[in-house]
Design an enzyme around this catalytic site. Structure first.
Site, PDB file in Angstrom:
ATOM      1  N   ASN A  14       0.812  -1.157  -0.010  1.00  0.00           N
ATOM      2  CA  ASN A  14      -0.099  -0.034  -0.017  1.00  0.00           C
ATOM      3  C   ASN A  14       0.843   1.066  -0.071  1.00  0.00           C
ATOM      4  O   ASN A  14       0.382   2.166  -0.639  1.00  0.00           O
ATOM      5  CB  ASN A  14      -1.044   0.106   1.200  1.00  0.00           C
ATOM      6  CG  ASN A  14      -2.230  -0.882   1.141  1.00  0.00           C
ATOM      7  OD1 ASN A  14      -3.175  -0.353   0.261  1.00  0.00           O
ATOM      8  ND2 ASN A  14      -2.195  -1.857   1.597  1.00  0.00           N
ATOM      9  N   ARG A  91       0.766  -2.604  14.882  1.00  0.00           N
ATOM     10  CA  ARG A  91       0.739  -2.147  16.520  1.00  0.00           C
ATOM     11  C   ARG A  91      -0.397  -1.575  16.887  1.00  0.00           C
ATOM     12  O   ARG A  91      -0.969  -0.708  16.174  1.00  0.00           O
ATOM     13  CB  ARG A  91       2.021  -1.222  16.533  1.00  0.00           C
ATOM     14  CG  ARG A  91       3.372  -2.053  16.040  1.00  0.00           C
ATOM     15  CD  ARG A  91       3.910  -3.081  16.939  1.00  0.00           C
ATOM     16  NE  ARG A  91       3.840  -2.617  18.602  1.00  0.00           N
ATOM     17  CZ  ARG A  91       4.002  -3.680  19.411  1.00  0.00           C
ATOM     18  NH1 ARG A  91       4.102  -4.925  19.086  1.00  0.00           N
ATOM     19  NH2 ARG A  91       4.155  -3.405  20.688  1.00  0.00           N
ATOM     20  N   HIS A 109      -7.933  -0.726   6.957  1.00  0.00           N
ATOM     21  CA  HIS A 109      -8.190  -1.999   7.408  1.00  0.00           C
ATOM     22  C   HIS A 109      -8.852  -2.925   6.558  1.00  0.00           C
ATOM     23  O   HIS A 109      -9.698  -2.515   5.916  1.00  0.00           O
ATOM     24  CB  HIS A 109      -9.106  -1.725   8.737  1.00  0.00           C
ATOM     25  CG  HIS A 109      -9.383  -2.998   9.284  1.00  0.00           C
ATOM     26  ND1 HIS A 109      -8.676  -3.651  10.453  1.00  0.00           N
ATOM     27  CD2 HIS A 109     -10.528  -3.680   9.409  1.00  0.00           C
ATOM     28  CE1 HIS A 109      -9.189  -4.654  10.748  1.00  0.00           C
ATOM     29  NE2 HIS A 109     -10.333  -4.764  10.256  1.00  0.00           N
ATOM     30  N   THR A 141      -8.782   6.945  15.339  1.00  0.00           N
ATOM     31  CA  THR A 141      -9.070   7.377  16.747  1.00  0.00           C
ATOM     32  C   THR A 141      -8.751   6.515  17.772  1.00  0.00           C
ATOM     33  O   THR A 141      -8.118   5.173  17.438  1.00  0.00           O
ATOM     34  CB  THR A 141     -10.682   7.363  16.803  1.00  0.00           C
ATOM     35  OG1 THR A 141     -11.105   6.096  16.556  1.00  0.00           O
ATOM     36  CG2 THR A 141     -11.122   8.683  15.930  1.00  0.00           C
ATOM     37  N   GLU A 174      -7.539  -2.433  -2.337  1.00  0.00           N
ATOM     38  CA  GLU A 174      -6.760  -1.424  -1.595  1.00  0.00           C
ATOM     39  C   GLU A 174      -5.512  -0.397  -2.268  1.00  0.00           C
ATOM     40  O   GLU A 174      -5.745   0.495  -1.891  1.00  0.00           O
ATOM     41  CB  GLU A 174      -6.012  -2.105  -0.504  1.00  0.00           C
ATOM     42  CG  GLU A 174      -6.833  -2.943   0.457  1.00  0.00           C
ATOM     43  CD  GLU A 174      -6.013  -3.615   1.688  1.00  0.00           C
ATOM     44  OE1 GLU A 174      -5.152  -2.973   2.105  1.00  0.00           O
ATOM     45  OE2 GLU A 174      -6.279  -4.922   1.964  1.00  0.00           O
TER      46      GLU A 174
HETATM   47  C1  GAR Z   1      -3.189  -4.848   4.113  1.00  0.00           C
HETATM   48  O1  GAR Z   1      -4.061  -5.592   3.514  1.00  0.00           O
HETATM   49  C2  GAR Z   1      -3.891  -3.923   5.078  1.00  0.00           C
HETATM   50  O2  GAR Z   1      -5.086  -3.593   4.867  1.00  0.00           O
HETATM   51  C3  GAR Z   1      -3.470  -4.682   6.347  1.00  0.00           C
HETATM   52  O3  GAR Z   1      -2.303  -5.469   6.222  1.00  0.00           O
HETATM   53  C4  GAR Z   1      -2.094  -5.487   4.823  1.00  0.00           C
HETATM   54  C5  GAR Z   1      -0.619  -4.664   4.739  1.00  0.00           C
HETATM   55  O4  GAR Z   1      -0.108  -4.974   3.580  1.00  0.00           O
HETATM   56  N1  GAR Z   1      -3.784  -3.950   7.481  1.00  0.00           N
HETATM   57  C6  GAR Z   1      -4.421  -4.378   8.744  1.00  0.00           C
HETATM   58  O5  GAR Z   1      -4.380  -5.400   8.827  1.00  0.00           O
HETATM   59  C7  GAR Z   1      -4.212  -3.267   9.701  1.00  0.00           C
HETATM   60  N2  GAR Z   1      -4.909  -3.826  10.838  1.00  0.00           N
HETATM   61  P1  GAR Z   1       1.047  -3.974   2.609  1.00  0.00           P
HETATM   62  O6  GAR Z   1       2.102  -4.044   3.715  1.00  0.00           O
HETATM   63  O7  GAR Z   1       1.271  -4.959   1.518  1.00  0.00           O
HETATM   64  O8  GAR Z   1       0.365  -2.861   2.386  1.00  0.00           O
END
Ligand code: GAR
Length: 215
Positions: A14, A91, A109, A141, A174
């Site tokens: 991302n 975290r 998320h 938040t 995403e």
């Molecule tokens: C993504 O799918 C993001 O939505 C999720 O971790 C992945 C990270 O992928 N985030 C969470 O679960 C946060 N609670 P990336 O490192 O390739 O962007």
């Protein structure tokens, strides 16, 4: 020119999508730094190769969550952020950290919040029999995965989906959703009214995947 600081814990796909869109779409912003809680996060290499400043603050070096968050905030503040972007930053953050960046910190998320906050979202969506899954960009938040929703993307859940196949389908979305939401913030085209976030230029805050279930 607004400063964006992106926080990652691993792959950072991302983050990559945001870096690429910021450059190719000529946002009034720059990615000032990528910060991780893991020095070995693969995304840090991508950022460094792009000439972006990187830093890591290893949470294992700290006795308490508060001490880690204080050092993390100090590190982030060193890059004078207008916006902090959590991109797979795994975290749980303390209330004082969140308050420090409140109104200028976004998270993505991998579920259609308020459904499935926390971990294992894709497995839980499949087990619950959901026909629709997705991802949510929201302001952060103190309550985990509960802030005002900026944008969502929805994808179908297919009959033979595994958590991995569903996760891969959501991740493609995403990468479209998060850069768009970050751009809105740096362009100043988001208005927060209580728990509702409006896009003042009328751009779509919902993306629907064109992937269709197999017959
Ligand atoms: C993504 O799918 C993001 O939505 C999720 O971790 C992945 C990270 O992928 N985030 C969470 O679960 C946060 N609670 P990336 O490192 O390739 O962007």
């Amino acid at each position: 020119m607004k400063n964006i600081v992106i926080l990652i814990s691993g792959r950072g796909s991302n983050m990559e999508a945001i870096v690429e869109a910021c450059a190719s779409e000529h946002w009034p912003a720059r990615v000032a730094a990528v910060v991780s809680n893991k020095a070995e996060a693969t995304g840090l290499r991508f950022a460094a190769d792009r000439g972006i400043a990187t830093a890591s603050v290893d949470h294992r070096r700290f006795d308490t969550r508060e001490a880690f968050d204080a050092e993390l905030a100090r590190t982030i503040d060193g890059f004078a952020p207008d916006l902090v972007v959590l991109a797979g930053f795994m975290r749980i953050l303390t209330e004082s950290f969140v308050r420090h960046f409140e109104g200028r910190m976004l998270n993505i998320h991998p579920s259609l919040l308020p459904a499935f906050p926390g971990l294992h979202t894709h497995q839980r969506a499949i087990e619950a029999g959901c026909k629709l899954a997705g991802a949510t960009v929201h302001f952060v938040t103190p309550e985990l995965d509960h802030g005002p929703i900026v944008a969502q993307t929805a994808v179908p859940v297919l009959a033979d989906d595994t958590p991995d196949s569903l996760s891969a389908r959501v991740l493609v979305q995403e990468h479209l959703l998060y850069p768009r939401a970050v751009r809105w913030f740096v362009e100043g085209s988001l208005a927060i009214n209580g728990h509702r976030v409006e896009q003042t230029e009328g751009e779509a805050q919902l993306l629907m995947s064109t992937a269709t279930p197999k017959p």
